[in-house]
Motif scaffolding. Structure first.
Motif, mmCIF file in Angstrom:
data_model
loop_
_atom_site.group_PDB
_atom_site.id
_atom_site.type_symbol
_atom_site.label_atom_id
_atom_site.label_comp_id
_atom_site.label_asym_id
_atom_site.label_seq_id
_atom_site.Cartn_x
_atom_site.Cartn_y
_atom_site.Cartn_z
ATOM 1 N N ILE A 277 51.797 28.569 44.931
ATOM 2 C CA ILE A 277 50.688 29.077 45.425
ATOM 3 C C ILE A 277 50.149 30.553 45.071
ATOM 4 C CG2 ILE A 277 50.007 30.294 47.875
ATOM 5 C CD1 ILE A 277 50.228 27.161 47.968
ATOM 6 N N GLU A 278 51.162 31.353 44.612
ATOM 7 C CA GLU A 278 50.664 32.657 43.959
ATOM 8 C C GLU A 278 49.930 32.504 42.593
ATOM 9 O OE1 GLU A 278 50.439 35.547 45.644
ATOM 10 O OE2 GLU A 278 51.129 34.280 47.259
ATOM 11 N N HIS A 279 50.495 31.291 42.016
ATOM 12 C CA HIS A 279 49.821 31.042 40.777
ATOM 13 C C HIS A 279 48.698 30.584 40.966
ATOM 14 C CE1 HIS A 279 54.000 30.578 38.422
ATOM 15 N NE2 HIS A 279 53.429 31.905 38.336
ATOM 16 N N TYR A 280 48.383 29.804 42.159
ATOM 17 C CA TYR A 280 47.078 29.278 42.162
ATOM 18 C C TYR A 280 46.069 30.490 42.447
ATOM 19 C CZ TYR A 280 43.030 27.670 44.874
ATOM 20 O OH TYR A 280 41.605 27.607 45.533
ATOM 21 N N TRP A 281 46.703 31.497 43.254
ATOM 22 C CA TRP A 281 45.427 32.485 43.467
ATOM 23 C C TRP A 281 45.240 33.477 42.257
ATOM 24 C CZ3 TRP A 281 42.492 32.368 47.264
ATOM 25 C CH2 TRP A 281 42.698 32.048 48.615
ATOM 26 N N ALA A 282 46.202 33.490 41.546
ATOM 27 C CA ALA A 282 45.953 34.254 40.225
ATOM 28 C C ALA A 282 45.062 33.671 39.160
ATOM 29 C CB ALA A 282 47.199 34.464 39.564
ATOM 30 N N GLY A 283 45.168 32.274 39.219
ATOM 31 C CA GLY A 283 44.241 31.528 38.314
ATOM 32 C C GLY A 283 42.851 31.494 38.896
ATOM 33 N N ALA A 284 42.761 31.366 40.223
ATOM 34 C CA ALA A 284 41.551 31.368 40.900
ATOM 35 C C ALA A 284 40.675 32.608 41.089
ATOM 36 C CB ALA A 284 41.601 30.671 42.482
ATOM 37 N N LEU A 285 41.475 33.447 41.077
ATOM 38 C CA LEU A 285 40.718 34.890 40.939
ATOM 39 C C LEU A 285 40.026 35.172 39.422
ATOM 40 C CD1 LEU A 285 39.861 37.472 42.294
ATOM 41 C CD2 LEU A 285 42.315 38.355 41.730
ATOM 42 N N ARG A 286 40.896 34.658 38.705
ATOM 43 C CA ARG A 286 40.655 35.185 36.964
ATOM 44 C C ARG A 286 39.196 34.182 36.984
ATOM 45 N NH1 ARG A 286 39.882 33.921 32.231
ATOM 46 N NH2 ARG A 286 40.551 35.148 30.498
ATOM 47 N N ARG A 287 39.151 32.705 37.467
ATOM 48 C CA ARG A 287 38.126 32.194 37.229
ATOM 49 C C ARG A 287 36.792 32.677 37.990
ATOM 50 N NH1 ARG A 287 41.749 27.835 38.464
ATOM 51 N NH2 ARG A 287 40.953 27.702 40.628
ATOM 52 N N ALA A 288 36.909 33.474 38.976
ATOM 53 C CA ALA A 288 35.696 34.077 39.453
ATOM 54 C C ALA A 288 35.439 35.422 38.852
ATOM 55 C CB ALA A 288 35.865 34.342 41.058
ATOM 56 N N VAL A 289 36.182 36.271 38.575
ATOM 57 C CA VAL A 289 36.185 37.637 38.125
ATOM 58 C C VAL A 289 35.797 37.415 36.443
ATOM 59 C CG1 VAL A 289 37.206 39.854 37.632
ATOM 60 C CG2 VAL A 289 37.558 38.760 40.027
ATOM 61 N N ILE A 290 36.397 36.832 35.918
ATOM 62 C CA ILE A 290 36.501 36.868 34.488
ATOM 63 C C ILE A 290 35.453 35.752 33.767
ATOM 64 C CG2 ILE A 290 37.367 36.755 32.127
ATOM 65 C CD1 ILE A 290 38.160 39.211 33.903
ATOM 66 N N ASP A 291 35.535 34.667 34.483
ATOM 67 C CA ASP A 291 34.851 33.422 33.832
ATOM 68 C C ASP A 291 33.359 33.279 34.669
ATOM 69 O OD1 ASP A 291 36.711 32.746 32.205
ATOM 70 O OD2 ASP A 291 37.677 31.418 33.801
ATOM 71 N N GLY A 292 33.324 33.967 35.861
ATOM 72 C CA GLY A 292 32.154 33.892 36.690
ATOM 73 C C GLY A 292 31.780 32.552 37.544
ATOM 74 N N ASP A 293 32.992 31.764 37.745
ATOM 75 C CA ASP A 293 32.763 30.569 38.364
ATOM 76 C C ASP A 293 32.773 30.946 40.170
ATOM 77 O OD1 ASP A 293 32.866 28.266 39.685
ATOM 78 O OD2 ASP A 293 34.641 27.296 38.274
ATOM 79 N N ILE A 294 31.967 31.293 40.604
ATOM 80 C CA ILE A 294 32.056 31.597 41.976
ATOM 81 C C ILE A 294 32.029 30.495 42.874
ATOM 82 C CG2 ILE A 294 30.851 33.823 41.450
ATOM 83 C CD1 ILE A 294 28.225 32.616 42.379
ATOM 84 N N GLU A 295 31.926 29.457 42.410
ATOM 85 C CA GLU A 295 32.027 28.106 43.390
ATOM 86 C C GLU A 295 33.490 27.709 43.535
ATOM 87 O OE1 GLU A 295 29.826 27.144 45.450
ATOM 88 O OE2 GLU A 295 28.232 28.269 44.250
ATOM 89 N N ASN A 296 34.191 27.743 42.484
ATOM 90 C CA ASN A 296 35.778 27.254 42.412
ATOM 91 C C ASN A 296 36.603 28.360 42.417
ATOM 92 O OD1 ASN A 296 35.004 24.216 42.319
ATOM 93 N ND2 ASN A 296 33.718 25.024 40.279
#
Length: 349
Positions: A277-296
């Motif tokens: 679960i914690e790994h999910y949050w870390a990866g999901a946050l990176r996708r939004a902050v760094i990659d700009g994927d604000i949908e997923n």
């Protein structure tokens, strides 16, 4: 000295900054650029170590020191498997303040941090824990309400402040969660806080390395868009996370359901499910902050996101907060005008 300076003197003395305005430690966001900009502007920046290795933290602290000669802190997660090594890295660089988050300090951590000369701050989600941390030797506390972004507790900022501020006076206390205006800063200082901590407004600052899509999502959002995640099964204790609602929020619900299914079948242990679960949050946050994927990705934001109306430089944000706080304090302490006599018209005969 202004009234704002007077009320925040305990906080500024503790932090060593011009203003008693700390920055929340936000993974992927609170790195050298934002941290140094906040400290240079008179606030107190805090590096988010998160899951960094000791080598990465070593590099990040050195890079931040190259960009500011002002004090800043480092936030460490109590569950990090290399906690002692991270503490030693902070000591190597003479980091003045260490903030522990994510639970009670592990055995020996308090002594190890303080023996290196650093000031120790911890989060206190309840009065009993606040008192316990003070007895343990913590130098200052942060009380953060459920309005905050990221991992949150169940109690609002205003209730925590009313519960804890009058009853814990031995150490400075910084109030966090849902603060987006200087008027709120003034109010908490008058209640007895030494200072405040803000995250959401700084996440969308010009100096933040967050993707432009991420910042635009903050500017467009209202307070009600920042919602807390829901725990599906009591066997899988998941700390709620406040973020802007999107497809990623629904994906997390599906992830929880998947983990609960694995627990039911014995495919994974409870500890492994929590780690995933914690790994999910870390990866999901990176996708939004760094990659700009604000949908997923995960758009972790506090309810103060409704007060983010533009992308501003850090210095402008801090100046605005200070100006609002000073104006609020001045308006509440103006001398009352003498009462004017009441003239009553009478009918002439």
């Amino acid at each position: 000295m202004s009234r704002l300076d007077d009320l925040s003197a305990r906080g500024t003395d503790f932090l060593g900054s011009r203003y008693a305005i700390m920055a929340g430690a936000m993974s992927w966001v609170s790195e050298r650029h934002l941290v140094s900009a906040i400290s240079n502007a008179g606030g107190f920046g805090v590096i988010a170590c998160g899951a960094m290795s000791p080598a990465l933290l070593d590099t990040e602290i050195a890079a931040t020191k190259a960009m500011t000669d002002k004090p800043f802190g480092v936030n460490l997660i109590t569950l990090h498997p290399q906690m002692n090594d991270l503490i030693d890295i902070c000591a190597k660089h003479g980091v003045s303040h260490v903030v522990l988050a994510g639970g009670l300090p592990p055995g020996g951590a308090i002594e190890r941090i303080k023996s290196n000369g650093a000031k120790l701050m911890c989060f206190a989600p309840a009065l009993a824990l606040a008192k316990k941390l003070v007895r343990s030797g913590v130098d200052a506390l942060v009380i953060e309400g459920s309005e905050a972004g990221g991992h949150i507790g169940p109690v609002s900022t205003s209730v925590l402040a009313q519960e804890i501020l009058p009853n814990v006076r031995d150490v400075p206390i910084f109030v966090a969660g849902g603060i987006g205006r200087g008027t709120a800063i003034a109010a908490y200082l008058e209640m007895g806080a030494a200072g405040v901590q803000l995250g959401t407004r700084f996440a969308a600052a010009t100096e933040s390395i967050a993707h432009a899509n991420f910042k635009r999502a903050f500017v467009r959002a209202s307070a009600r868009d920042a919602v807390a995640s829901v725990q599906l099964d009591g066997r899988l204790p998941v700390i709620p996370v406040r973020a802007l609602k999107n497809i990623g929020s629904e994906a997390f619900t599906a992830k929880q359901r998947e983990m609960v299914g694995h627990i039911d079948t014995g495919a994974v242990e409870l500890s492994e499910a929590q780690l995933q679960i914690e790994h999910y949050w870390a990866g999901a946050l990176r996708r939004a902050v760094i990659d700009g994927d604000i949908e997923n990705g995960s758009l972790m934001a506090g309810q103060s996101v409704g007060m983010v109306t533009s992308v501003q430089p850090v210095a402008e944000i801090i100046a605005e907060l200070v100006s609002e706080a000073e104006a609020s304090l001045a308006s509440r302490h103006q001398p009352l005008l003498p009462a004017q006599p009441l003239h009553v018209a009478t009918a002439s005969g």
